[in-house]
Write a protein that holds these residues in place. Structure first.
Motif, short mmCIF file in Angstrom:
data_model
loop_
_atom_site.label_atom_id
_atom_site.label_comp_id
_atom_site.label_asym_id
_atom_site.label_seq_id
_atom_site.Cartn_x
_atom_site.Cartn_y
_atom_site.Cartn_z
N LEU A 1 84.48 67.49 18.52
CA LEU A 1 83.59 66.98 19.56
C LEU A 1 83.06 65.59 19.24
O LEU A 1 83.07 64.69 20.08
CB LEU A 1 82.42 67.96 19.77
N ASP B 1 80.37 68.47 31.02
CA ASP B 1 80.34 69.02 29.66
C ASP B 1 78.92 69.37 29.24
O ASP B 1 78.70 70.35 28.52
CB ASP B 1 80.95 68.03 28.67
N VAL C 1 87.24 70.14 25.12
CA VAL C 1 85.91 70.75 25.05
C VAL C 1 86.02 72.27 25.06
O VAL C 1 85.36 72.96 24.29
CB VAL C 1 85.03 70.24 26.20
#
Length: 527
Positions: free
Chosen positions: A59, A157, A362
């Protein structure tokens, strides 16, 4: 794995990226699909070590620069104009999909706690910025749809990650409050906007004082990670902080960058983003081996998980259709009742929007971060990979065809007041006025006749052209094709002189740079 072996693996991966991109180009396939399939195949090569992916590292390494790249080129005016639609997708669709998946998972596995079902939904619900970029770059959409999809990919996200963290906490502690989660989301977003805006402002102030092009480029590259890390350290949304910093930098880069640094920065940034995007899809493919090893092999997946996984994947796809068409129907009803001026998308545009929900890095990173105590963790991992594979390979490869068949209409209200030709005329006139002021000395003597004639021609020829848009495009292309041919001839002559020993390296590089700039200008003007 020894560090040297890891480096060799990375080099090998990027060599594979070049080969797979070339193959995708030859077969007219989306590169994301080729990289995903290629990475999955390479993961099972004999002798290749297993690749363990740290979800937090994935990430923080990949997400900030790719979000920054999207935000950098986002047009603020249409972004703000369509904010309601963007939030509907980035928040509403994510929450709706998460709970739709949770309900389906609960029906399939009654013994699974509902909070764990919500956690699975949160893993699968947000479409991915990387996957969206990889696909949208290859298709042509109306302005409104492109703005909605790009805006959704920048913001969703944050909604998915907040919902995921609260759902996981509910599984581990046994308590969950949707009101508390909503309040936390608002605070995280507001905090992220403040942090990202502040870092973007500091970037503008810093670049006004840096005189070195290389330092300016390095400072620009570091903004994305600085915003993300600062946001996470301050317990706000790192995603929103990165997007806010990217929007700020993209807005001011036109006035803080000179032409030289902009050319160099764009070239460097495009190469960096290309490598990061490619690495993301390769790593997703590599992760398949680890997922299968965790659950006990492909036979376990087929025999015990295939049915539930297929139904959950179907729920993910159907939920987006229900949300997009449901919201569009609601807007239509409100508009007929006179309660809103918002214009519905229509069936064809809604169909395209519903099909453009690709998942990616993600979803994978969040799935891998599921705690070991999470019930049905193995099933969740397999489902996450299945959703990524289906959306990238099925939706990603067919979205272009669907757009051509559906032909979603352009929203005329989204068009700017001036088209390209009108804006070009205005620019040429402004340039001619500036040249005219400097073409004469203090005594009124003409000292730059060629420049004055050149800019007068540009300012008048474009405005006087009376042909159709197609004829104008053909005339422009023909003109600059001739310029490019002249550049090619000049470059060939320079190389001949250099090879014959008649000019030195410095002369070659100096004149070649002039030709390169002339060619870039011609290619840009032609395009």
């Amino acid at each position: 794995m020894h560090p040297a072996e890891l480096f060799e693996l990375i080099v090998g991966m990027f060599l594979a990226v070049l080969a797979l991109h070339y193959l995708a180009h030859r077969l007219n396939l989306p590169p994301a699909a080729a990289l995903l399939v290629g990475g999955s195949a390479l993961a099972f090569l004999p002798g290749l070590p297993s690749v363990a992916i740290d979800p937090e590292l994935v990430l923080v390494l990949f997400l900030p620069p790719l979000l920054m790249d999207g935000a950098w080129y986002t047009a603020l005016a249409p972004f703000k104009r369509h904010m309601a639609g963007i939030l509907s997708l980035a928040v509403g669709a994510v929450v709706f999909t998460a709970f739709a998946v949770a309900i389906v998972a609960k029906l399939l596995m009654p013994d699974l706690p509902f909070a764990a079902c919500v956690a699975l939904g949160a893993v699968l619900s947000p479409p991915d910025a990387v996957s969206a970029r990889a696909v949208l770059q290859r298709v042509r959409l109306p302005r409104r749809l492109m703005t909605l999809l790009e805006g959704e990919s920048l913001l969703n996200d944050a909604a998915g990650l907040v919902l995921f963290r609260f759902a996981v906490a509910a599984v581990l502690t046994g308590s969950f409050s949707l009101v508390e989660a909503g309040g936390s989301f608002v605070l995280l977003v507001l905090g992220g906007l403040l942090v990202g805006g502040a870092i973007g402002g500091l970037w503008v102030l810093l670049l006004r004082r840096l005189g070195d092009d290389s330092l300016m480029i390095v400072a620009t590259v570091l903004v994305c990670w600085s915003a993300y890390i600062a946001g996470e350290m301050l317990h706000v949304s790192g995603v929103i902080a990165t997007v806010a910093a990217g929007l700020t930098c993209g807005w001011f880069q036109h006035v803080v960058f000179g032409a030289g640094v902009r050319l160099r920065a764009v070239a460097f940034w495009q190469s960096l983003v290309f490598l990061l995007e490619a690495a993301v899809f390769m790593l997703i493919g590599f992760s398949l081996r680890g997922v299968l090893e965790r659950v006990g092999g492909i036979s376990v997946v087929v025999e015990q998980m295939a049915g539930p996984v297929a139904l959950i994947v179907l729920a993910v796809l159907v939920a987006r259709f229900l949300w997009v068409f449901g919201v569009d129907a609601g807007v239509t009803m409100l508009r007929r009742a006179g309660w809103t001026r918002a214009c519905p998308l229509g069936a064809r545009a809604s169909l395209v929007m519903s099909w453009a929900g690709m998942r990616g890095v993600v979803t994978l990173a969040v799935a891998l971060s599921l705690p070991a105590e999470m019930p049905q963790r193995d099933l969740m991992l397999v489902t996450a990979f299945a959703v990524i594979a289906v959306t990238v390979l099925l939706q990603g490869t067919s979205l272009g065809l669907l757009i051509r068949l559906a032909q979603p209409p352009e929203d005329d209200r989204a068009a700017p007041p001036l088209d390209l030709h009108a804006a070009e005329n205005a620019m040429f006139k402004a340039q001619f006025v500036a040249v005219e002021k400097h073409a004469y000395d203090a005594d009124g003597k003409l000292i730059h006749p060629q420049l004055l004639a050149r800019y007068r021609t540009r300012a008048t020829a474009s405005a006087k052209f009376e042909g159709t848009d197609e004829e104008r495009a053909h005339a422009i292309a023909s003109h600059f094709d001739t310029v490019i041919a002249a550049v090619d001839a000049g470059r060939a002559e320079l190389v001949r002189l250099h090879r014959a020993g008649q000019i030195d390296d410095a002369t070659l590089h100096d004149l070649e740079r002039d030709l390169d700039l002339e060619e870039l200008a011609a290619v840009s003007a032609k395009g």
